[in-house]
Write a protein that holds these residues in place. Sequence first.
Motif, PDB file in Angstrom:
ATOM      1  N   LEU A 106      31.684  14.739  79.559  1.00  0.00           N
ATOM      2  CA  LEU A 106      32.139  13.428  79.124  1.00  0.00           C
ATOM      3  C   LEU A 106      32.224  12.465  80.150  1.00  0.00           C
ATOM      4  N   ALA A 137      30.035   8.923  79.909  1.00  0.00           N
ATOM      5  CA  ALA A 137      30.117   7.787  78.754  1.00  0.00           C
ATOM      6  C   ALA A 137      31.638   7.824  78.500  1.00  0.00           C
ATOM      7  N   GLY A 138      32.585   8.590  79.396  1.00  0.00           N
ATOM      8  CA  GLY A 138      33.857   8.443  79.109  1.00  0.00           C
ATOM      9  C   GLY A 138      34.430   9.462  78.585  1.00  0.00           C
ATOM     10  N   SER A 162      42.317   9.901  70.219  1.00  0.00           N
ATOM     11  CA  SER A 162      41.200  10.001  70.886  1.00  0.00           C
ATOM     12  C   SER A 162      39.976  10.663  70.404  1.00  0.00           C
ATOM     13  N   VAL A 183      35.870  11.523  70.417  1.00  0.00           N
ATOM     14  CA  VAL A 183      34.660  11.594  71.338  1.00  0.00           C
ATOM     15  C   VAL A 183      33.372  11.471  70.504  1.00  0.00           C
ATOM     16  N   HIS A 184      32.639  10.165  70.599  1.00  0.00           N
ATOM     17  CA  HIS A 184      31.704   9.800  69.705  1.00  0.00           C
ATOM     18  C   HIS A 184      30.307  10.317  69.940  1.00  0.00           C
ATOM     19  N   HIS A 242      26.382  12.521  73.892  1.00  0.00           N
ATOM     20  CA  HIS A 242      27.429  11.643  73.900  1.00  0.00           C
ATOM     21  C   HIS A 242      27.317  10.140  74.258  1.00  0.00           C
ATOM     22  N   ASP A 243      27.915   9.530  73.211  1.00  0.00           N
ATOM     23  CA  ASP A 243      27.286   7.819  73.188  1.00  0.00           C
ATOM     24  C   ASP A 243      28.771   7.282  73.959  1.00  0.00           C
ATOM     25  N   HIS A 244      30.127   7.591  73.475  1.00  0.00           N
ATOM     26  CA  HIS A 244      31.007   7.053  73.984  1.00  0.00           C
ATOM     27  C   HIS A 244      32.215   7.481  73.750  1.00  0.00           C
ATOM     28  N   THR A 245      33.590   7.269  74.242  1.00  0.00           N
ATOM     29  CA  THR A 245      34.643   7.819  73.694  1.00  0.00           C
ATOM     30  C   THR A 245      35.586   6.841  73.243  1.00  0.00           C
ATOM     31  N   GLU A 246      36.425   7.009  72.186  1.00  0.00           N
ATOM     32  CA  GLU A 246      37.438   5.949  71.796  1.00  0.00           C
ATOM     33  C   GLU A 246      38.752   6.492  72.083  1.00  0.00           C
ATOM     34  N   ASN A 247      39.391   5.956  73.152  1.00  0.00           N
ATOM     35  CA  ASN A 247      40.691   6.226  73.618  1.00  0.00           C
ATOM     36  C   ASN A 247      41.954   5.475  72.995  1.00  0.00           C
TER      37      ASN A 247
END
Lengths: 347, 280
Positions: B216, B219-220, B230, B232-233, B275-280
């Motif tokens: 991760l 990408a975050g 949280s 993980v996208h 892994h595109d991005h992570t939303e936290n």
Amino acid sequence: MNKKHFIVLFCLGLFIIACKKSSPIVEEIETFLGFQKPANFPATAYNFASNPVTKDGFELGRMLFYEPRLSRNNTITCGSCHIQSSAFTQHGHDVSHGIDDRLGTRNSPPIMNLAWSKAFNWGGGVYDLDTQPIIPITTHEEMDENLENVYNKLRAMPKYTSKFKAAFGTEEINTANFMKALSQFMVMCISSNAKYDKVMRKEGGVSFTAEELEGYTLFKDKCSSCHTEPLFTDGSFRNNGLGISPVNDKGLYTATLIETDKYKFKVPSLRNLKYTAPYMHDGRFLTLNGVLEHYNSEVQATPNLDPLLSGNRLGISLTANEKTKISAFLNTLNDEDFIKNPLLAEQ
Amino acid sequence: MKKKLLYFVTLITIILSSCSKNDDPAPDFEEANLAPFSIEFDNIVGDRTFSINNTGSLYTNAAGEKFSISMLQYFISNIKVTTASGKTYTVPQDESYFLINGADRNTRFTKVQVPEGDYTKVTFTLGVDSLRSTMDLSKRTGVLDPAAGGGHDSGGMYWGWNSGYIFFKFEGNSNVISDDVNGDPTGKKQFKYHIGGFGGYSAPTINNIKVITIDLNAAGIAKVRKDRQSNVHLFVDMMKVFNGPNAFSIAAHPNVMFSDYSVNVAKNLAQLFTHDHTEN
């Protein structure tokens, strides 16, 4: 006291003994004994710890075994292809005859001594009795139904919700409870009261005739390495040299995709052959004589032929006389108590 | 003066609090201190979004074959997270089985609980592990119930005849499929990829279980805290079923189920996830 008095007293005594003896037997029938391992049988393979056999569970399993709602159009029960009077096979059918007169590709195997079985089906693939009924219920040629539909049909019937409650403490009908009930019935289908068993357990002075004994000796010499006593199968998968069938059934290979499993089928038990013709995975032999002659002269060197059948000659040499004697011995494996046991019959 | 001081204090407070949010030091790793965490399996098809029954706007694979998708279902299980310092947490197995259904967007999140912390890696299994595949039926409920989804000809994910789960089920249509036994004799031009095989019960058989680890860092990372979700996208690219390391054409392999060739397809499946991005 004269002789006459003595005889009268003696007869009276006999009556009293007879009376005493009969009452506990009646009680015994009324009490459900659960699963009991026959004295001459080995340890079981089924996981009884996760599914102990209870009276309600067994009875529920029996209701389900004879329940036509397990099939798509409520016409076929487990008992349709596993008929008790045929030792839980479909006597007279080479391959199983299912819903809408559809035909399968294999001979209906017996529901017998499954607590000792480590693998199921002629071609394996299933190793837990609890997951076995999924196949006939969902197979197009057998019951052609899906499990959730079966549960929904049963959920609408108070006789089932109350029986599930009695057996498992919940009215909920789910895969685990449903399958475990069927297993409880199936593991109780024990065949262990043939003449052979009585001889082995030394019951009631039963003994083999001279011909049966000679047959037994021949059997131990020529057959028992695969058809191991006392279950008369070692549970393994072997290629016994049958000519490849028109549908090219590859047996165990279908489930494993291992090249050396091609044309291997489960070694069947030799118990109750009197009631279970025809024989082999596709029911190709109508008589026992046909089977014995196959081993004597018809074994073919197909891929993965069992090494026991491919020594100096293909197959197992059997003279007419030897076949007669072996047949006499095999006749001692027929268990009439099993096919007539009222506990296992549709109620 | 008082007013100015108040402004000043407020300003400082805002700065400080925003600072503390940015720094957000990772809490001590305590297994009992659980917080919500999810991985999102967002299905895509190459450069396009994923849609079921896209017969009006077909996808095209690297072999130039146009196709539509009619079904997509796969199991995600055994989720594990790892911190930068190498501490790992494995979600209790009983709560770690998910069936992602392409036709139902609500199924795309695998919602679990993991300890508060900063995670740089997630690991999961595409499929169902062999242990669970052979477990007592009472331990195979919900999406693992062999009764779930109807038979294996419809939405079901269980093969009765070999006691195993279908890990990945992908069906659709393409005009390149022949009408003979090598294609689809029903004339429906349908392709079916039912990939399973947990390695065999008593003797080793094909094993198509894929354990996938996603880094991760680029990408975050996932900052798991109690007051947040949280997420993980991931993008899951169905085009790579055909265009992966073992690229194949639909015409050549319109049906792959329990067969030796399924091993090749399964190798492609391990490459679907980015892994595109992570939303936290």
